[in-house]
Design a protein around this motif. Structure first.
Motif, PDB file in Angstrom:
ATOM      1  N   GLY A  49       0.733  -1.175  -0.142  1.00  0.00           N
ATOM      2  CA  GLY A  49       0.184  -0.009  -0.143  1.00  0.00           C
ATOM      3  C   GLY A  49       0.962   1.127   0.054  1.00  0.00           C
ATOM      4  O   GLY A  49       0.289   2.276  -0.174  1.00  0.00           O
ATOM      5  N   MET A  50       2.131   1.120   0.359  1.00  0.00           N
ATOM      6  CA  MET A  50       3.161   2.447   0.199  1.00  0.00           C
ATOM      7  C   MET A  50       2.927   2.937  -1.229  1.00  0.00           C
ATOM      8  O   MET A  50       2.933   2.325  -2.032  1.00  0.00           O
ATOM      9  N   ILE A  51       2.942   4.084  -1.177  1.00  0.00           N
ATOM     10  CA  ILE A  51       3.222   5.024  -2.614  1.00  0.00           C
ATOM     11  C   ILE A  51       4.497   5.611  -2.645  1.00  0.00           C
ATOM     12  O   ILE A  51       4.908   6.088  -1.832  1.00  0.00           O
ATOM     13  N   LEU A  52       5.253   5.142  -3.543  1.00  0.00           N
ATOM     14  CA  LEU A  52       6.709   5.352  -3.790  1.00  0.00           C
ATOM     15  C   LEU A  52       6.769   6.092  -4.963  1.00  0.00           C
ATOM     16  O   LEU A  52       6.089   5.950  -6.136  1.00  0.00           O
ATOM     17  N   GLU A  53       7.836   7.104  -5.228  1.00  0.00           N
ATOM     18  CA  GLU A  53       8.211   7.798  -6.445  1.00  0.00           C
ATOM     19  C   GLU A  53       9.425   7.038  -6.812  1.00  0.00           C
ATOM     20  O   GLU A  53      10.511   6.758  -5.855  1.00  0.00           O
ATOM     21  N   LEU A  65      14.562   6.867 -15.981  1.00  0.00           N
ATOM     22  CA  LEU A  65      13.103   6.922 -15.792  1.00  0.00           C
ATOM     23  C   LEU A  65      12.820   7.343 -14.564  1.00  0.00           C
ATOM     24  O   LEU A  65      13.001   7.025 -13.418  1.00  0.00           O
ATOM     25  N   HIS A  66      11.901   8.455 -14.441  1.00  0.00           N
ATOM     26  CA  HIS A  66      11.379   8.878 -13.275  1.00  0.00           C
ATOM     27  C   HIS A  66       9.949   8.616 -12.998  1.00  0.00           C
ATOM     28  O   HIS A  66       9.167   9.053 -14.205  1.00  0.00           O
ATOM     29  N   LEU A  67       9.412   7.806 -12.225  1.00  0.00           N
ATOM     30  CA  LEU A  67       7.849   7.766 -11.922  1.00  0.00           C
ATOM     31  C   LEU A  67       7.372   8.371 -10.708  1.00  0.00           C
ATOM     32  O   LEU A  67       7.970   8.010  -9.752  1.00  0.00           O
ATOM     33  N   ASP A  68       6.349   9.163 -10.981  1.00  0.00           N
ATOM     34  CA  ASP A  68       6.026   9.910  -9.645  1.00  0.00           C
ATOM     35  C   ASP A  68       5.287   9.079  -8.760  1.00  0.00           C
ATOM     36  O   ASP A  68       5.230   9.371  -7.501  1.00  0.00           O
ATOM     37  N   ARG A  69       4.521   7.997  -9.221  1.00  0.00           N
ATOM     38  CA  ARG A  69       3.612   7.331  -8.273  1.00  0.00           C
ATOM     39  C   ARG A  69       3.573   5.981  -8.783  1.00  0.00           C
ATOM     40  O   ARG A  69       3.015   5.302  -9.782  1.00  0.00           O
ATOM     41  N   SER A  70       3.962   5.237  -7.798  1.00  0.00           N
ATOM     42  CA  SER A  70       4.033   3.578  -7.832  1.00  0.00           C
ATOM     43  C   SER A  70       3.198   3.093  -6.455  1.00  0.00           C
ATOM     44  O   SER A  70       3.731   3.665  -5.482  1.00  0.00           O
ATOM     45  N   ILE A  71       2.365   2.114  -6.457  1.00  0.00           N
ATOM     46  CA  ILE A  71       1.951   1.584  -5.486  1.00  0.00           C
ATOM     47  C   ILE A  71       2.821   0.002  -5.027  1.00  0.00           C
ATOM     48  O   ILE A  71       2.638  -0.874  -6.123  1.00  0.00           O
ATOM     49  N   VAL A  72       3.159  -0.264  -3.802  1.00  0.00           N
ATOM     50  CA  VAL A  72       3.415  -1.565  -3.548  1.00  0.00           C
ATOM     51  C   VAL A  72       2.382  -2.479  -3.405  1.00  0.00           C
ATOM     52  O   VAL A  72       1.500  -2.066  -2.633  1.00  0.00           O
ATOM     53  N   ARG A  73       2.314  -3.551  -4.183  1.00  0.00           N
ATOM     54  CA  ARG A  73       1.323  -4.437  -4.431  1.00  0.00           C
ATOM     55  C   ARG A  73       1.460  -5.580  -3.567  1.00  0.00           C
ATOM     56  O   ARG A  73       0.561  -6.513  -2.883  1.00  0.00           O
ATOM     57  N   TRP A  74       2.542  -5.989  -3.328  1.00  0.00           N
ATOM     58  CA  TRP A  74       2.944  -7.360  -2.742  1.00  0.00           C
ATOM     59  C   TRP A  74       4.393  -7.219  -2.036  1.00  0.00           C
ATOM     60  O   TRP A  74       5.280  -6.417  -2.563  1.00  0.00           O
ATOM     61  N   VAL A  75       4.591  -7.978  -0.955  1.00  0.00           N
ATOM     62  CA  VAL A  75       6.111  -8.023  -0.520  1.00  0.00           C
ATOM     63  C   VAL A  75       6.321  -9.257   0.064  1.00  0.00           C
ATOM     64  O   VAL A  75       5.492 -10.245   0.560  1.00  0.00           O
ATOM     65  N   LEU A  87       0.805   7.168 -15.069  1.00  0.00           N
ATOM     66  CA  LEU A  87       1.877   7.363 -15.852  1.00  0.00           C
ATOM     67  C   LEU A  87       1.847   8.621 -16.998  1.00  0.00           C
ATOM     68  O   LEU A  87       0.619   8.787 -17.396  1.00  0.00           O
ATOM     69  N   ARG A  88       2.728   9.394 -17.325  1.00  0.00           N
ATOM     70  CA  ARG A  88       2.505  10.434 -18.424  1.00  0.00           C
ATOM     71  C   ARG A  88       2.671   9.821 -19.497  1.00  0.00           C
ATOM     72  O   ARG A  88       3.384   8.705 -19.904  1.00  0.00           O
ATOM     73  N   PRO A  89       2.096  10.325 -20.738  1.00  0.00           N
ATOM     74  CA  PRO A  89       2.214   9.546 -21.843  1.00  0.00           C
ATOM     75  C   PRO A  89       3.904   9.213 -22.489  1.00  0.00           C
ATOM     76  O   PRO A  89       4.116   8.296 -22.761  1.00  0.00           O
ATOM     77  N   VAL A  90       4.803  10.139 -22.120  1.00  0.00           N
ATOM     78  CA  VAL A  90       6.098   9.974 -22.338  1.00  0.00           C
ATOM     79  C   VAL A  90       6.765   8.657 -21.612  1.00  0.00           C
ATOM     80  O   VAL A  90       7.656   8.142 -22.032  1.00  0.00           O
ATOM     81  N   GLN A  91       6.439   8.768 -20.276  1.00  0.00           N
ATOM     82  CA  GLN A  91       6.762   7.811 -19.270  1.00  0.00           C
ATOM     83  C   GLN A  91       6.391   6.495 -19.857  1.00  0.00           C
ATOM     84  O   GLN A  91       7.125   5.309 -20.145  1.00  0.00           O
ATOM     85  N   ARG A  92       5.001   6.250 -20.284  1.00  0.00           N
ATOM     86  CA  ARG A  92       4.339   4.989 -20.678  1.00  0.00           C
ATOM     87  C   ARG A  92       4.959   4.492 -22.030  1.00  0.00           C
ATOM     88  O   ARG A  92       5.387   3.466 -22.222  1.00  0.00           O
ATOM     89  N   GLU A  93       5.265   5.599 -22.855  1.00  0.00           N
ATOM     90  CA  GLU A  93       5.939   5.150 -24.043  1.00  0.00           C
ATOM     91  C   GLU A  93       7.398   4.803 -23.926  1.00  0.00           C
ATOM     92  O   GLU A  93       7.861   3.792 -24.793  1.00  0.00           O
TER      93      GLU A  93
END
Length: 105
Positions: A49-53, A65-75, A87-93
């Motif tokens: 559930g942690m939100i990480l950059e 590659l900089h990603l502003d928001r990722s969620i920890v789904r499993w540990v 994701l912004r379009p440039v990040q997705r691409e």
């Protein structure tokens, strides 16, 4: 760790820096990557559930590659799964191109 895969993953060993809630910071390595997320390994503990950059140092590229928001789904021990969010379009691409480049490796 038996999760349904939304997208094919590529094996990828590259450095990762992350930061999040309450100045939580760490570094580790990306184990695999897909268009929608990744698995990583770190000695820094994270919780579901942690939100990480993220800052991912990609092989064979001069840029990170900089990603502003990722969620920890499993540990599982020192390994954890992240789902990329907003994701912004440039990040997705960039991620799409990277997955396509290494898919055959």
């Amino acid at each position: 760790m038996n999760e349904a895969r939304k997208a094919p993953r590529i094996r990828l060993g590259c450095r990762l820096f992350f930061s999040g809630e309450n100045y939580h910071e760490g570094e580790g390595a990306i184990i695999d990557l897909s268009k929608s997320g990744c698995a990583a390994e770190s000695e820094t503990a994270v919780d579901i559930g942690m939100i990480l950059e993220l800052t991912i140092f990609l092989p064979d590229y001069d840029w990170q590659l900089h990603l502003d928001r990722s969620i920890v789904r499993w540990v599982h021990g020192q390994t954890f799964g992240l789902e990329f969010q907003d994701l912004r379009p440039v990040q997705r691409e960039r991620i799409r191109c990277l997955v396509e480049k290494f898919k055959g490796s």
